[in-house]
Design an enzyme around this catalytic site. Structure first.
Site, PDB file in Angstrom:
ATOM      1  N   PRO A 127       0.725  -1.185  -0.114  1.00  0.00           N
ATOM      2  CG  PRO A 127       0.026  -0.813   2.128  1.00  0.00           C
ATOM      3  CD  PRO A 127       0.640  -1.882   1.257  1.00  0.00           C
ATOM      4  CB  CYS A 128       3.134   2.823  -2.489  1.00  0.00           C
ATOM      5  SG  CYS A 128       2.324   2.393  -4.086  1.00  0.00           S
TER       6      CYS A 128
END
Length: 167
Positions: A127-128
């Site tokens: 989850p950047c």
């Protein structure tokens, strides 16, 4: 070992999945920066990604907050360290680049962390989108700021409006 590819529709557009039938190598969005171009040797195989699709569908439907998939992103040791740290940011939470740099033991490397974050080959699952600016603003996202905003809102995060203020 062959490389397989498949596509799926999502609320943020069409996604391309690439892997070897065991592990996922990449997930890319349409018009994503740093996306690997199609390779002529890839074989289409939707069945190879059945579990990836199932988990992504559950995430987008609000029934899943974590992923449990074998991943094999290609990158440097530093990039892989950053991506592993990204995976530890819980659903519905954000962290800024400096916090992430401190957490991996490199407090002066916020810029390098940002570059590694931008090269994440498996967004959403790694989850950047949960990494924001030190001032709480949305910063660059390979899939585009509107997709980042959508993902954060989907996870019930307060996100900055056009003036950079939280809404």
């Amino acid at each position: 070992m062959p490389t397989y590819v498949s596509h799926m529709n999502s609320p943020i557009g069409r996604l391309r999945l690439v892997g070897d039938g065991n592990a996922l190598f990449s997930l890319t969005m349409e018009e994503q920066r740093h996306a690997r171009l199609d390779d002529a040797g890839w074989q289409r195989d939707d069945a190879a990604f059945a579990e990836v699709r199932r988990q992504l569908d559950a995430y987008f439907e609000g029934r899943r907050t974590t992923f449990d998939l074998p991943l094999a992103p290609a990158g440097t040791a530093f990039q892989k360290m950053v991506w592993a740290a990204l995976a530890e940011i819980p659903f519905g939470h954000t962290e800024n680049y400096g916090e992430l740099a401190r957490r991996i033991g490199s407090p002066g490397a916020a810029r390098a962390v940002g570059l590694a974050n931008g090269r994440n080959p498996i967004p959403i699952i790694v989850p950047c989108h949960r990494v924001i600016g030190a001032d709480g603003s949305l910063t660059g996202y390979g899939g585009g700021i509107e997709r980042k905003r959508w993902l954060l809102q989907h996870e019930d995060q307060a996100v900055p409006n056009a003036q950079g203020r939280l809404i």
